[in-house]
Write a protein that holds these residues in place. Structure first.
Motif, PDB file in Angstrom:
ATOM      1  N   MET A 165       0.851  -1.175   0.000  1.00 15.42           N
ATOM      2  CA  MET A 165       0.000   0.000   0.000  1.00 15.42           C
ATOM      3  C   MET A 165       0.894   1.234   0.000  1.00 15.42           C
ATOM      4  O   MET A 165       1.775   1.356   0.841  1.00 15.42           O
ATOM      5  CB  MET A 165      -0.874  -0.052   1.255  1.00 15.42           C
ATOM      6  N   PRO A 166       0.666   2.138  -0.962  1.00 19.25           N
ATOM      7  CA  PRO A 166       1.502   3.343  -1.016  1.00 19.25           C
ATOM      8  C   PRO A 166       1.289   4.231   0.204  1.00 19.25           C
ATOM      9  O   PRO A 166       0.186   4.353   0.715  1.00 19.25           O
ATOM     10  CB  PRO A 166       1.048   4.047  -2.288  1.00 19.25           C
ATOM     11  N   GLN A 167       2.375   4.837   0.653  1.00 23.03           N
ATOM     12  CA  GLN A 167       2.311   5.713   1.811  1.00 23.03           C
ATOM     13  C   GLN A 167       3.011   7.020   1.504  1.00 23.03           C
ATOM     14  O   GLN A 167       3.894   7.078   0.652  1.00 23.03           O
ATOM     15  CB  GLN A 167       2.987   5.062   3.012  1.00 23.03           C
ATOM     16  N   GLY A 168       2.630   8.065   2.191  1.00 22.14           N
ATOM     17  CA  GLY A 168       3.294   9.358   2.146  1.00 22.14           C
ATOM     18  C   GLY A 168       3.508   9.911   0.750  1.00 22.14           C
ATOM     19  O   GLY A 168       2.557  10.129  -0.003  1.00 22.14           O
TER      20      GLY A 168
ATOM     21  N   LEU B 206       1.902   8.165  -2.352  1.00 17.48           N
ATOM     22  CA  LEU B 206       0.474   8.400  -2.507  1.00 17.48           C
ATOM     23  C   LEU B 206       0.222   9.758  -3.147  1.00 17.48           C
ATOM     24  O   LEU B 206      -0.637   9.891  -4.021  1.00 17.48           O
ATOM     25  CB  LEU B 206      -0.228   8.308  -1.150  1.00 17.48           C
ATOM     26  N   ILE B 207       0.972  10.760  -2.751  1.00 20.26           N
ATOM     27  CA  ILE B 207       0.820  12.100  -3.326  1.00 20.26           C
ATOM     28  C   ILE B 207       1.158  12.080  -4.811  1.00 20.26           C
ATOM     29  O   ILE B 207       0.443  12.663  -5.636  1.00 20.26           O
ATOM     30  CB  ILE B 207       1.695  13.122  -2.560  1.00 20.26           C
ATOM     31  N   ILE B 208       2.219  11.383  -5.179  1.00 22.90           N
ATOM     32  CA  ILE B 208       2.612  11.295  -6.589  1.00 22.90           C
ATOM     33  C   ILE B 208       1.530  10.586  -7.392  1.00 22.90           C
ATOM     34  O   ILE B 208       1.166  11.020  -8.490  1.00 22.90           O
ATOM     35  CB  ILE B 208       3.978  10.579  -6.730  1.00 22.90           C
ATOM     36  N   ILE B 209       0.982   9.512  -6.855  1.00 19.86           N
ATOM     37  CA  ILE B 209      -0.084   8.786  -7.550  1.00 19.86           C
ATOM     38  C   ILE B 209      -1.303   9.682  -7.738  1.00 19.86           C
ATOM     39  O   ILE B 209      -1.903   9.707  -8.816  1.00 19.86           O
ATOM     40  CB  ILE B 209      -0.450   7.499  -6.772  1.00 19.86           C
ATOM     41  N   LEU B 210      -1.671  10.434  -6.710  1.00 18.00           N
ATOM     42  CA  LEU B 210      -2.828  11.331  -6.811  1.00 18.00           C
ATOM     43  C   LEU B 210      -2.597  12.431  -7.843  1.00 18.00           C
ATOM     44  O   LEU B 210      -3.512  12.787  -8.594  1.00 18.00           O
ATOM     45  CB  LEU B 210      -3.146  11.938  -5.446  1.00 18.00           C
ATOM     46  N   ILE B 211      -1.388  12.961  -7.925  1.00 13.25           N
ATOM     47  CA  ILE B 211      -1.074  13.996  -8.923  1.00 13.25           C
ATOM     48  C   ILE B 211      -1.164  13.416 -10.335  1.00 13.25           C
ATOM     49  O   ILE B 211      -1.710  14.046 -11.241  1.00 13.25           O
ATOM     50  CB  ILE B 211       0.324  14.603  -8.648  1.00 13.25           C
ATOM     51  N   VAL B 212      -0.658  12.215 -10.530  1.00 14.08           N
ATOM     52  CA  VAL B 212      -0.722  11.585 -11.846  1.00 14.08           C
ATOM     53  C   VAL B 212      -2.181  11.343 -12.246  1.00 14.08           C
ATOM     54  O   VAL B 212      -2.572  11.610 -13.388  1.00 14.08           O
ATOM     55  CB  VAL B 212       0.086  10.255 -11.859  1.00 14.08           C
ATOM     56  N   ILE B 213      -2.990  10.883 -11.313  1.00 12.52           N
ATOM     57  CA  ILE B 213      -4.415  10.671 -11.603  1.00 12.52           C
ATOM     58  C   ILE B 213      -5.078  11.991 -11.953  1.00 12.52           C
ATOM     59  O   ILE B 213      -5.876  12.069 -12.897  1.00 12.52           O
ATOM     60  CB  ILE B 213      -5.115   9.991 -10.407  1.00 12.52           C
ATOM     61  N   LEU B 214      -4.761  13.043 -11.232  1.00 15.22           N
ATOM     62  CA  LEU B 214      -5.326  14.360 -11.517  1.00 15.22           C
ATOM     63  C   LEU B 214      -4.931  14.834 -12.908  1.00 15.22           C
ATOM     64  O   LEU B 214      -5.752  15.369 -13.654  1.00 15.22           O
ATOM     65  CB  LEU B 214      -4.872  15.368 -10.460  1.00 15.22           C
ATOM     66  N   LEU B 215      -3.685  14.600 -13.298  1.00 17.43           N
ATOM     67  CA  LEU B 215      -3.227  15.007 -14.631  1.00 17.43           C
ATOM     68  C   LEU B 215      -3.881  14.180 -15.732  1.00 17.43           C
ATOM     69  O   LEU B 215      -4.211  14.692 -16.804  1.00 17.43           O
ATOM     70  CB  LEU B 215      -1.704  14.891 -14.725  1.00 17.43           C
TER      71      LEU B 215
END
Length: 61
Positions: free
Chosen positions: A1-4, A7-16
């Protein structure tokens, strides 16, 4: 499970990828799919229990 930071990088990629306007629709559809999946599991378990009860009645007869 991604942490810290991961997770932020994954969320930014999804947003892009999806854009800010499509994220609420995506989240809503994922929630509906999750609810439908849980409902299906519950119905399947109830049907399985009903089949077991029918089988037990047949064995007793």
């Amino acid at each position: 499970m991604p942490q810290g930071p991961e997770l932020i990088i994954i969320l930014i990629v999804i947003l892009l990828l999806f854009g800010g306007a499509k994220l609420p629709k995506l989240a809503r559809s994922l929630g509906q799919a999750q609810n439908e999946f849980k409902r299906g599991l519950k119905d399947g378990a109830e049907n399985h229990d009903a089949d077991d009860t029918t089988t037990e009645r047949t064995k007793d007869a």
